[in-house]
Motif scaffolding. Structure first.
Motif, PDB file in Angstrom:
ATOM      1  N   HIS A 276      -9.894 -12.539  -4.687  1.00 13.27           N
ATOM      2  CA  HIS A 276     -10.231 -13.770  -3.984  1.00 13.27           C
ATOM      3  C   HIS A 276     -10.821 -13.500  -2.598  1.00 13.27           C
ATOM      4  O   HIS A 276     -10.921 -14.408  -1.778  1.00 13.27           O
ATOM      5  CB  HIS A 276      -8.992 -14.653  -3.835  1.00 13.27           C
ATOM      6  N   ALA A 277     -11.190 -12.244  -2.347  1.00  7.95           N
ATOM      7  CA  ALA A 277     -11.768 -11.833  -1.067  1.00  7.95           C
ATOM      8  C   ALA A 277     -10.828 -12.115   0.100  1.00  7.95           C
ATOM      9  O   ALA A 277     -11.268 -12.460   1.203  1.00  7.95           O
ATOM     10  CB  ALA A 277     -13.118 -12.511  -0.840  1.00  7.95           C
ATOM     11  N   MET A 278      -9.528 -11.959  -0.153  1.00  4.59           N
ATOM     12  CA  MET A 278      -8.528 -12.177   0.877  1.00  4.59           C
ATOM     13  C   MET A 278      -7.982 -10.839   1.374  1.00  4.59           C
ATOM     14  O   MET A 278      -8.041  -9.832   0.672  1.00  4.59           O
ATOM     15  CB  MET A 278      -7.384 -13.030   0.320  1.00  4.59           C
ATOM     16  N   ALA A 279      -7.446 -10.842   2.584  1.00  3.97           N
ATOM     17  CA  ALA A 279      -6.790  -9.657   3.120  1.00  3.97           C
ATOM     18  C   ALA A 279      -5.401  -9.544   2.514  1.00  3.97           C
ATOM     19  O   ALA A 279      -4.803 -10.546   2.106  1.00  3.97           O
ATOM     20  CB  ALA A 279      -6.700  -9.749   4.638  1.00  3.97           C
ATOM     21  N   CYS A 280      -4.881  -8.319   2.465  1.00  9.55           N
ATOM     22  CA  CYS A 280      -3.560  -8.120   1.878  1.00  9.55           C
ATOM     23  C   CYS A 280      -2.773  -7.071   2.653  1.00  9.55           C
ATOM     24  O   CYS A 280      -3.295  -5.998   2.983  1.00  9.55           O
ATOM     25  CB  CYS A 280      -3.686  -7.691   0.411  1.00  9.55           C
ATOM     26  N   ALA A 281      -1.512  -7.402   2.932  1.00  7.24           N
ATOM     27  CA  ALA A 281      -0.606  -6.500   3.640  1.00  7.24           C
ATOM     28  C   ALA A 281       0.655  -6.321   2.803  1.00  7.24           C
ATOM     29  O   ALA A 281       1.642  -7.035   2.993  1.00  7.24           O
ATOM     30  CB  ALA A 281      -0.261  -7.060   5.015  1.00  7.24           C
ATOM     31  N   PRO A 282       0.643  -5.391   1.846  1.00  9.24           N
ATOM     32  CA  PRO A 282       1.821  -5.175   1.012  1.00  9.24           C
ATOM     33  C   PRO A 282       2.913  -4.435   1.769  1.00  9.24           C
ATOM     34  O   PRO A 282       2.643  -3.628   2.664  1.00  9.24           O
ATOM     35  CB  PRO A 282       1.274  -4.318  -0.137  1.00  9.24           C
ATOM     36  N   GLY A 283       4.156  -4.715   1.384  1.00  8.74           N
ATOM     37  CA  GLY A 283       5.281  -4.012   1.967  1.00  8.74           C
ATOM     38  C   GLY A 283       5.518  -2.693   1.254  1.00  8.74           C
ATOM     39  O   GLY A 283       5.541  -2.641   0.022  1.00  8.74           O
ATOM     40  N   VAL A 284       5.668  -1.626   2.021  1.00  8.23           N
ATOM     41  CA  VAL A 284       5.874  -0.298   1.449  1.00  8.23           C
ATOM     42  C   VAL A 284       7.002   0.402   2.204  1.00  8.23           C
ATOM     43  O   VAL A 284       7.178   0.217   3.398  1.00  8.23           O
ATOM     44  CB  VAL A 284       4.588   0.553   1.503  1.00  8.23           C
ATOM     45  N   ALA A 285       7.769   1.213   1.468  1.00 10.13           N
ATOM     46  CA  ALA A 285       8.901   1.915   2.079  1.00 10.13           C
ATOM     47  C   ALA A 285       8.874   3.409   1.803  1.00 10.13           C
ATOM     48  O   ALA A 285       9.738   4.138   2.279  1.00 10.13           O
ATOM     49  CB  ALA A 285      10.224   1.324   1.584  1.00 10.13           C
ATOM     50  N   THR A 286       7.868   3.870   1.017  1.00 11.66           N
ATOM     51  CA  THR A 286       7.722   5.299   0.730  1.00 11.66           C
ATOM     52  C   THR A 286       6.243   5.655   0.762  1.00 11.66           C
ATOM     53  O   THR A 286       5.375   4.788   0.560  1.00 11.66           O
ATOM     54  CB  THR A 286       8.279   5.656  -0.657  1.00 11.66           C
ATOM     55  N   PRO A 287       5.914   6.933   0.989  1.00 11.08           N
ATOM     56  CA  PRO A 287       4.511   7.337   0.939  1.00 11.08           C
ATOM     57  C   PRO A 287       3.865   7.058  -0.419  1.00 11.08           C
ATOM     58  O   PRO A 287       2.686   6.702  -0.483  1.00 11.08           O
ATOM     59  CB  PRO A 287       4.563   8.840   1.235  1.00 11.08           C
ATOM     60  N   THR A 288       4.628   7.214  -1.492  1.00 11.96           N
ATOM     61  CA  THR A 288       4.076   6.927  -2.823  1.00 11.96           C
ATOM     62  C   THR A 288       3.624   5.477  -2.911  1.00 11.96           C
ATOM     63  O   THR A 288       2.509   5.178  -3.367  1.00 11.96           O
ATOM     64  CB  THR A 288       5.123   7.222  -3.913  1.00 11.96           C
ATOM     65  N   GLU A 289       4.481   4.548  -2.468  1.00 11.95           N
ATOM     66  CA  GLU A 289       4.106   3.131  -2.469  1.00 11.95           C
ATOM     67  C   GLU A 289       2.894   2.892  -1.579  1.00 11.95           C
ATOM     68  O   GLU A 289       2.008   2.104  -1.921  1.00 11.95           O
ATOM     69  CB  GLU A 289       5.288   2.286  -1.998  1.00 11.95           C
ATOM     70  N   ALA A 290       2.862   3.574  -0.433  1.00 10.79           N
ATOM     71  CA  ALA A 290       1.759   3.375   0.511  1.00 10.79           C
ATOM     72  C   ALA A 290       0.419   3.777  -0.097  1.00 10.79           C
ATOM     73  O   ALA A 290      -0.565   3.025  -0.022  1.00 10.79           O
ATOM     74  CB  ALA A 290       2.019   4.183   1.786  1.00 10.79           C
TER      75      ALA A 290
END
Length: 226
Positions: free
Chosen positions: A117-131
């Motif tokens: 949808h051409a939106m920005a996204c800030a996912p929550g991450v707690a490990t380098p793998t998730e990042a």
């Protein structure tokens, strides 16, 4: 070249979010705000210098609040939703005028829906793998959550392996007085929750808290440069 090696693929962040983040790297989290009060709090934050505001979806009538804030603020502000747990909600945020999806987790379906949808996204991450998975799926910034648990040493370790152009945003337990060590460790900005806004507080109180955070950021940045 080193920065490119630290990315899982092409990094093309959302231009509007990056411009707002450059102006003020603080994300205001208005958890529990109501549609009747949302615009007043949004304006208070904007006047204090904030340029990014999120309304968590576990707030009362969140889409109405997002629409109210979007209508109240100039176009250089980014308004969006937090606590977006399922991809099905992304389109509703977009319809309300939202441009940003913030999550406590890194569900690829939610990230992909935001980008579609051409939106920005800030996912929550707690490990380098998730990042790194989040970046591969199109994340614009990385929400390090919960910051109280991760701490500054984790920020420092992540900064050594995640490309410098990718903003790291600790979220959880951030106050006007504890941003300095995170910045020194390599954080770029912060998500601000209950220390900035609690349900039922006045817009005047929000303005006062916002100014305290802006001042705290200025002091923290000065200290981080020493």
């Amino acid at each position: 070249m080193q920065a490119e090696l630290n990315l899982p693929g092409p990094y093309q962040p959302h231009a509007g979010l990056m411009a707002a983040f450059e102006a003020c790297p603080l994300i205001a989290i208005l958890r529990g705000v109501t549609p009747a009060d949302a615009a007043d709090h949004g304006r208070a934050l904007y006047e204090a210098g904030f340029r990014i505001v999120e309304v968590p979806l576990n707030s009362p009538q969140p889409f109405d609040s997002i629409a109210a804030i979007r209508q109240a603020l100039p176009s250089d502000a980014i308004v969006g939703a937090g606590t977006v747990l399922q991809a099905v909600f992304v389109h509703q945020v977009k319809q309300a005028g939202g441009e940003l999806i913030v999550m406590p987790h890194a569900d690829p379906e939610v990230v992909s829906a935001a980008k579609s949808h051409a939106m920005a996204c800030a996912p929550g991450v707690a490990t380098p793998t998730e990042a790194f998975i989040a970046l591969k799926n199109g994340a614009d910034v990385l929400k390090m959550f919960p910051a109280e648990q991760l701490g500054c040493q984790v920020v420092k370790a992540w900064r050594a392996v995640i490309a410098t152009q990718v903003p790291l945003l600790p979220v959880g337990g951030i106050t006007p007085d504890n941003m300095g060590p995170f910045l020194t460790a390599g954080a770029n900005g912060f998500g601000l929750g209950s220390a900035l806004y609690k349900p039922g507080q006045s817009a005047t109180t929000t303005a006062s808290h916002a100014k305290a955070f802006i001042n705290g950021l200025r002091i923290a940045r000065a200290g981080a440069k020493k």
